[in-house]
Structure formats: C-alpha cells, structure tokens
Design a protein around this motif. Structure first.
Motif, PDB file in Angstrom:
ATOM      1  N   VAL A 165       0.839  -1.209   0.000  1.00  0.00           N
ATOM      2  CA  VAL A 165       0.000   0.000   0.000  1.00  0.00           C
ATOM      3  C   VAL A 165       0.866   1.248   0.000  1.00  0.00           C
ATOM      4  N   LEU A 168       2.206   1.822  -3.471  1.00  0.00           N
ATOM      5  CA  LEU A 168       1.153   2.267  -4.391  1.00  0.00           C
ATOM      6  C   LEU A 168       0.806   3.734  -4.161  1.00  0.00           C
ATOM      7  N   THR A 169       0.661   4.130  -2.907  1.00  0.00           N
ATOM      8  CA  THR A 169       0.323   5.538  -2.631  1.00  0.00           C
ATOM      9  C   THR A 169       1.449   6.465  -3.052  1.00  0.00           C
ATOM     10  N   SER A 177      -1.711   9.931   2.812  1.00  0.00           N
ATOM     11  CA  SER A 177      -1.523   8.488   2.646  1.00  0.00           C
ATOM     12  C   SER A 177      -1.425   7.739   3.971  1.00  0.00           C
ATOM     13  N   TYR A 180      -4.206   5.248   4.723  1.00  0.00           N
ATOM     14  CA  TYR A 180      -4.178   4.002   3.961  1.00  0.00           C
ATOM     15  C   TYR A 180      -3.144   3.032   4.548  1.00  0.00           C
ATOM     16  N   LEU A 259      -7.650   0.154  -2.445  1.00  0.00           N
ATOM     17  CA  LEU A 259      -6.224  -0.038  -2.173  1.00  0.00           C
ATOM     18  C   LEU A 259      -5.998  -1.276  -1.305  1.00  0.00           C
ATOM     19  N   TYR A 290     -10.934  -2.854  -8.380  1.00  0.00           N
ATOM     20  CA  TYR A 290      -9.818  -2.037  -7.914  1.00  0.00           C
ATOM     21  C   TYR A 290      -9.714  -0.690  -8.631  1.00  0.00           C
ATOM     22  N   LEU A 294      -5.131   1.956 -10.070  1.00  0.00           N
ATOM     23  CA  LEU A 294      -4.417   1.137  -9.089  1.00  0.00           C
ATOM     24  C   LEU A 294      -3.747  -0.058  -9.749  1.00  0.00           C
TER      25      LEU A 294
END
Length: 377
Positions: A165, A168-169, A177, A180, A259, A290, A294
């Motif tokens: 995660v 990805l952020t 972020s 998340y 996410l 998703y 993403l």
C-alpha cells in the motif's frame, strides 16, 4: 526558506508591490491570474500560504481558493477584497475555504500580521500531520511488532500489505496516505480472535464454510469497532470493513477500500504460489473491483522491482531492515515469523531470545534492505 507565499492578482503592478515590500520577510512567488496560480501550485507547490485578490477575470478569488483547498489542503488561504464584496467574503470564511479576508486598501502591517498568522496555522496543520504519522503510526507499529510474535501468520500479512500500500500511494502521489498505511497495518488486528486453521484456509484462498466465514467476519468487525474508538481514525475503521464477505457498497467503492483489497488479493495470490506477474494478470480480470489506476500502478511497481537479492544467513547474521523471504520456523515446525516481515531491532532481539529455548531452523532466507521497490518476497 520555508515561508513560501504565493500572491495572485490580475494586475502586475500590484504583484510587483508585494514583491518589493515583502521579499525580505518571505519567499515571495507571483501569479498573474488564477490560471497561472493553479499551474504554479501544480509545478512548484506546495506553498504555505496563498493570498488572492477576489475580483479577477475568468475565476474569482473564492473559486480559486476552493480549487487550492482541493489540490493542496495544508495551504492556508487569504483573500483580499473590496467592501462591496463583504458578504461573499464572510461566506467564504464561514465555509472553511478562506482562513482570513482583508479589505482593500490594506496596510503592509495588517497584511504581514495576517500572513504570519496563516504561517502559524500551516505549522499547526503540519504538526498534526506529523503527530499522526510519527507518534500514532509509531505507537501502532510497536503494537504490531509485539503481536507479530503472538500471531505471526496474521501480522506478517499486515506488514506485507502495508509495504505494498505504501508503494502504491507513493507511486500515485496520493495525499493523506497515512490513513491508507494505517488501514493496512491494522487490518489483521481482529485475527487474534480467529482460529489459526481458519486463517490458514482464508489466506491460502480456500473457501470457508458459513460458520468459518462468520468467525472471520466477526474478527474484522471487532477490528473496525476498536479502531473507531481512536479519535480521527473513523475512516480507517471503515476501510477495514472492505474485508467482509459482503461489505457495503459505500465502503467497497472508496479509494481506501480499493487499495486495501488490491493489496490483500495480491497477497492471497502470491501466498497460493503465483508469481507477481501471474497474480497481476488474475487481478486485471476484475478491473471494476480495484480501478484501472491502481492496477496500472501495481504493474509499474512489478516491472521496476528488484527482489532477487536473496541471502541465506544464520540467525546471528540477521540485521534490522532485512525482509524475510521465507517463513521462519522452529526446528519442530512452529511458525515463528511470517515471510514478508521487515525485521526490526525488537523482533530480532525477541527471536534471538526465543532461540535459546526453541532452536530456529537455519539458514534464514532474507532480502537485502537495499532492494528498493520490492513489493513481495
């Protein structure tokens, strides 16, 4: 210089006056009109404070500062306005779009006082952000480290999905972020109440019986309820509910839920023995779950990762920062630490201590801490 101030006006001579009078006090930046202002924020932001005129062609000050709030929430906004625009200015302050408004003509003394107050507000906003990231996240990391030794299966998983995660952020440059990351890190807390045999089935992609699914869902609801008791983590508690067998549409459709679901589903597939590329192909069959951005970010991560620097070490050779490439087990087969976990000083000390009474199977397979961008071992 940290005190970066962006002045916006449609008259160059007014902007020049701000530069002349304030350049020794602040780091001044100028934008001739709203369009140039938004472009500068995108290319050269963030700014601590934006000071905008109200009456400008194409977009007034309230509209501009509303857009600034959307793209740069921590930027504090000040508006300069004439007496005739008093009502709309007050409305802008009351709605939270503007921190202060000043009427023209405005003395430099009054203007600097307002800017100094705005800078202090910006400092407080960032202090709150640091508190969330450094204090709260740090405290939760300690709790998760302890629990990783109590239930290594569940909390090895939480560390793996947290790292995915985070990557990805970072790739998507998502604001705020921390929530998340917290959702990923805390997502498995309730699994301490779920029997291990159910977790093994769930994590390996096997179907659960209705009774087993009920037990797993109960653990997720327990996690969410506990987290929502922490001030300002209500959204994190909601994100975690996406793991339920039948989550609500309101939860499942959020960015945070997508996410977390992507990270969890990817982890499920790799646990089942699929390579990263094969797992991605499976995930791409469900783009509505998703979202295309993403999936594209995950594909980019997998294309650029370097996860091949696996080392076989004795227990004494382990160092903080290394990532476990395989499960760590005792000689009798007991799971000690789950693969994908980042070794910390605390975990290493506890492992060395436990090995005195419960011999560890060696060598231990780890990934070098300088293998950047590695999303799975």
């Amino acid at each position: 210089m940290a005190n970066r101030i962006l002045f916006v006006d449609d008259e160059q001579k007014i902007l020049d006056s701000f530069m002349l009078n304030l350049k020794r006090r602040y780091d001044i930046h100028l934008a001739l009109g709203p369009g140039e202002a938004l472009a500068k924020i995108a290319s050269d932001g963030p700014f601590q404070v934006v000071v905008s005129d109200y009456k400008m062609p194409g977009m007034n000050g309230v509209e501009l500062l509303s857009k600034v709030m959307a793209v740069s929430p921590k930027t504090v906004r000040i508006m300069l306005t004439g007496h005739a625009d008093m009502d709309v200015s007050i409305a802008a302050v009351n709605s939270g779009q503007v921190f202060r408004f000043l009427t023209k003509p405005c003395s430099m003394e009054l203007l600097t006082s307002a800017i100094d107050a705005a800078l202090e507000q910006n400092r407080l906003l960032n202090l709150e952000k640091d508190l969330l990231r450094n204090t709260l996240l740090g405290s939760i990391n300690v709790i998760v480290e302890i629990l990783s030794l109590v239930n290594p299966l569940a909390f090895g998983r939480s560390d793996r999905i947290r790292r995915l995660v985070m990557e990805l952020t970072k790739s998507l440059k998502l604001p705020n972020s921390s929530k998340y990351e917290l959702a990923a890190l805390l997502s498995q807390i309730g699994c301490v109440t779920v029997p291990e045999e159910i977790l093994v089935k769930r994590y390996s992609g096997q179907g659960l019986s209705p009774e087993e699914q009920h037990a797993f869902d109960r653990g997720i609801r327990t996690t969410s309820a506990l987290i929502k008791k922490i001030p300002r983590l209500e959204e994190v508690g909601d994100i975690i509910l996406c793991q339920l067998d039948s989550p609500s549409l309101e939860v499942e459709g959020t960015l945070g839920a997508r996410l977390l679901l992507l990270a969890l589903d990817y982890d499920d597939l790799t646990l089942a023995g699929k390579s990263g590329e094969d797992a991605l192909r499976e995930l791409q069959k469900r783009p509505q779950r998703y979202g295309a951005p993403l999936l594209a970010a995950l594909e980019k991560l997998l294309a650029g990762e370097d996860c091949h620097r696996i080392m076989d070490l004795r227990l004494a050779g382990l160092e903080p920062g290394m990532i476990l490439a395989r499960d760590v087990r005792a000689m009798d087969g007991t799971l000690m630490l789950s693969r994908g976990l980042v070794i910390t000083s605390f975990i290493l000390d506890r492992l060395l201590s436990l090995s005195d009474t419960l011999p560890i199977h060696e060598p231990i397979h780890v990934i070098s801490p300088d293998s950047k961008g590695c999303v799975h071992p």
